[in-house]
Design a protein around this motif. Structure first.
Motif, PDB file in Angstrom:
ATOM      1  N   LYS A 142       1.067  -1.339  -0.398  1.00 25.52           N
ATOM      2  CA  LYS A 142       0.165   0.091  -0.156  1.00 25.52           C
ATOM      3  C   LYS A 142       1.036   0.898  -0.193  1.00 25.52           C
ATOM      4  O   LYS A 142       2.168   1.167  -0.169  1.00 25.52           O
ATOM      5  N   LEU A 143      -0.102   2.367  -0.542  1.00 26.22           N
ATOM      6  CA  LEU A 143       0.798   3.482  -0.364  1.00 26.22           C
ATOM      7  C   LEU A 143       0.974   4.545   0.694  1.00 26.22           C
ATOM      8  O   LEU A 143       0.057   4.599   1.035  1.00 26.22           O
ATOM      9  N   LYS A 144       2.203   4.839   1.216  1.00 27.41           N
ATOM     10  CA  LYS A 144       2.484   5.937   2.240  1.00 27.41           C
ATOM     11  C   LYS A 144       1.571   7.295   1.655  1.00 27.41           C
ATOM     12  O   LYS A 144       1.887   7.643   0.013  1.00 27.41           O
ATOM     13  N   VAL A 145       0.975   7.974   2.573  1.00 24.94           N
ATOM     14  CA  VAL A 145       0.157   9.023   1.749  1.00 24.94           C
ATOM     15  C   VAL A 145       0.844   9.763   2.584  1.00 24.94           C
ATOM     16  O   VAL A 145       1.685  11.011   4.271  1.00 24.94           O
ATOM     17  N   LEU A 146       1.752  11.124   2.558  1.00 24.43           N
ATOM     18  CA  LEU A 146       2.672  12.150   2.482  1.00 24.43           C
ATOM     19  C   LEU A 146       1.855  13.604   3.407  1.00 24.43           C
ATOM     20  O   LEU A 146       0.784  13.405   3.282  1.00 24.43           O
ATOM     21  N   GLY A 147       2.362  13.426   4.646  1.00 25.30           N
ATOM     22  CA  GLY A 147       1.771  14.327   5.954  1.00 25.30           C
ATOM     23  C   GLY A 147       0.968  13.579   6.984  1.00 25.30           C
ATOM     24  O   GLY A 147       0.420  14.299   7.856  1.00 25.30           O
ATOM     25  N   VAL A 148       0.819  12.684   6.936  1.00 17.56           N
ATOM     26  CA  VAL A 148       0.329  11.145   7.810  1.00 17.56           C
ATOM     27  C   VAL A 148       0.980  10.367   7.857  1.00 17.56           C
ATOM     28  O   VAL A 148       1.302   9.998   7.226  1.00 17.56           O
ATOM     29  N   LYS A 149       0.362   9.700   9.211  1.00 12.12           N
ATOM     30  CA  LYS A 149       0.853   8.274   9.680  1.00 12.12           C
ATOM     31  C   LYS A 149      -0.223   7.073   9.066  1.00 12.12           C
ATOM     32  O   LYS A 149      -1.466   6.771   9.462  1.00 12.12           O
ATOM     33  N   SER A 150       0.923   6.847   8.156  1.00 13.22           N
ATOM     34  CA  SER A 150       0.184   5.444   7.000  1.00 13.22           C
ATOM     35  C   SER A 150      -0.128   4.524   7.873  1.00 13.22           C
ATOM     36  O   SER A 150       0.500   4.527   8.709  1.00 13.22           O
ATOM     37  N   ARG A 151      -1.436   3.997   7.844  1.00 15.37           N
ATOM     38  CA  ARG A 151      -1.913   2.685   8.379  1.00 15.37           C
ATOM     39  C   ARG A 151      -2.505   1.291   8.077  1.00 15.37           C
ATOM     40  O   ARG A 151      -2.987   2.491   6.502  1.00 15.37           O
ATOM     41  N   CYS A 152      -2.251   0.109   7.161  1.00 13.11           N
ATOM     42  CA  CYS A 152      -2.546  -0.402   6.195  1.00 13.11           C
ATOM     43  C   CYS A 152      -4.246  -0.447   6.434  1.00 13.11           C
ATOM     44  O   CYS A 152      -4.426  -0.757   5.028  1.00 13.11           O
ATOM     45  N   PHE A 153      -4.659  -0.327   6.956  1.00 13.31           N
ATOM     46  CA  PHE A 153      -6.130  -0.759   6.981  1.00 13.31           C
ATOM     47  C   PHE A 153      -7.014   0.717   5.837  1.00 13.31           C
ATOM     48  O   PHE A 153      -8.139   1.214   5.624  1.00 13.31           O
ATOM     49  N   SER A 154      -6.721   1.685   6.081  1.00 17.32           N
ATOM     50  CA  SER A 154      -6.159   3.381   5.930  1.00 17.32           C
ATOM     51  C   SER A 154      -5.646   3.613   3.495  1.00 17.32           C
ATOM     52  O   SER A 154      -6.001   4.254   3.713  1.00 17.32           O
ATOM     53  N   SER A 155      -4.470   3.135   4.474  1.00 18.75           N
ATOM     54  CA  SER A 155      -3.897   3.055   2.981  1.00 18.75           C
ATOM     55  C   SER A 155      -4.274   2.638   1.429  1.00 18.75           C
ATOM     56  O   SER A 155      -4.640   1.869   1.309  1.00 18.75           O
ATOM     57  N   PRO A 156      -4.140   3.706   0.435  1.00 17.63           N
ATOM     58  CA  PRO A 156      -4.565   3.349  -1.040  1.00 17.63           C
ATOM     59  C   PRO A 156      -3.363   2.026  -1.333  1.00 17.63           C
ATOM     60  O   PRO A 156      -2.312   2.040  -1.059  1.00 17.63           O
ATOM     61  N   THR A 157      -4.303   1.145  -1.978  1.00 16.62           N
ATOM     62  CA  THR A 157      -3.061  -0.015  -2.981  1.00 16.62           C
ATOM     63  C   THR A 157      -2.755  -0.049  -3.219  1.00 16.62           C
ATOM     64  O   THR A 157      -3.249   0.412  -4.551  1.00 16.62           O
ATOM     65  N   SER A 158      -1.398  -0.645  -3.823  1.00 16.35           N
ATOM     66  CA  SER A 158      -0.679  -0.161  -4.868  1.00 16.35           C
ATOM     67  C   SER A 158      -0.707  -0.951  -5.566  1.00 16.35           C
ATOM     68  O   SER A 158      -0.555  -1.398  -6.796  1.00 16.35           O
ATOM     69  N   ARG A 159      -0.318  -2.713  -5.150  1.00 13.62           N
ATOM     70  CA  ARG A 159      -0.335  -4.074  -5.811  1.00 13.62           C
ATOM     71  C   ARG A 159      -0.801  -4.999  -4.699  1.00 13.62           C
ATOM     72  O   ARG A 159      -0.423  -4.711  -3.835  1.00 13.62           O
ATOM     73  N   ASN A 160      -0.615  -6.351  -5.510  1.00 10.65           N
ATOM     74  CA  ASN A 160      -0.934  -7.308  -4.668  1.00 10.65           C
ATOM     75  C   ASN A 160       0.304  -8.235  -5.171  1.00 10.65           C
ATOM     76  O   ASN A 160       1.101  -8.386  -6.260  1.00 10.65           O
ATOM     77  N   CYS A 161       0.415  -8.867  -3.764  1.00 13.95           N
ATOM     78  CA  CYS A 161       1.792  -9.609  -3.654  1.00 13.95           C
ATOM     79  C   CYS A 161       1.700 -10.725  -3.876  1.00 13.95           C
ATOM     80  O   CYS A 161       0.492 -11.378  -3.520  1.00 13.95           O
ATOM     81  N   PRO A 162       2.263 -11.338  -4.690  1.00 11.46           N
ATOM     82  CA  PRO A 162       2.424 -12.979  -5.835  1.00 11.46           C
ATOM     83  C   PRO A 162       2.167 -14.007  -4.130  1.00 11.46           C
ATOM     84  O   PRO A 162       3.240 -13.453  -3.573  1.00 11.46           O
ATOM     85  N   ARG A 163       1.638 -14.979  -4.393  1.00 11.78           N
ATOM     86  CA  ARG A 163       1.830 -16.109  -3.243  1.00 11.78           C
ATOM     87  C   ARG A 163       3.339 -17.053  -3.226  1.00 11.78           C
ATOM     88  O   ARG A 163       3.431 -16.773  -4.181  1.00 11.78           O
TER      89      ARG A 163
END
Length: 127
Positions: free
Chosen positions: A106-127
């Motif tokens: 997930k992408l870190k959002v500039l200026g805020v404490k980024s968290r997994c539940f609220s950050s936008p998805t960048s990509r899914n990782c393969p298993r």
């Protein structure tokens, strides 16, 4: 201006450049004054803006980032799960589910404490 010429105030008012520059320099520079010997003195240059800090250390945001109180180079990568890399300066590695682990970057959002539940998805990782 030659020594024989007089200062022209009307001309100076039409050209604010030197005045603005002087004000900027006075705001951003140290003014040297004579003070008593026991007065506190500043060491090093004063800055117009506070330097970014990571924990108790100063870092250069052009070359580094602060990730969990650790200074990292901007090009540092880490593993996210067994088959996926991410950039900790710009992204988060987030477990998507319990059980057989699936990871999402997930992408870190500039200026805020980024968290997994609220950050936008960048990509899914393969298993």
């Amino acid at each position: 201006m030659h020594s024989a010429e007089k200062f022209n105030w009307a001309e100076a008012e039409r050209q604010p450049g030197p005045v603005c520059l002087t004000i900027f320099l006075l705001q951003c520079a140290k003014v040297v004054t004579v003070s008593p010997p026991n007065a506190p003195t500043a060491s090093g240059p004063w800055l117009c803006q506070p330097a970014p800090r990571c924990g108790d250390q100063i870092y250069n945001p052009v070359e580094q980032c602060c990730d969990d109180d650790t200074i990292l180079p901007l090009n540092r990568t880490r593993l996210c799960g067994p088959n996926c890399t991410f950039w900790p300066c710009f992204e988060l590695c987030c477990p998507e589910s319990f059980g057989p682990q699936k990871f999402v970057v997930k992408l870190k959002v500039l200026g805020v404490k980024s968290r997994c539940f609220s950050s936008p998805t960048s990509r899914n990782c393969p298993r």
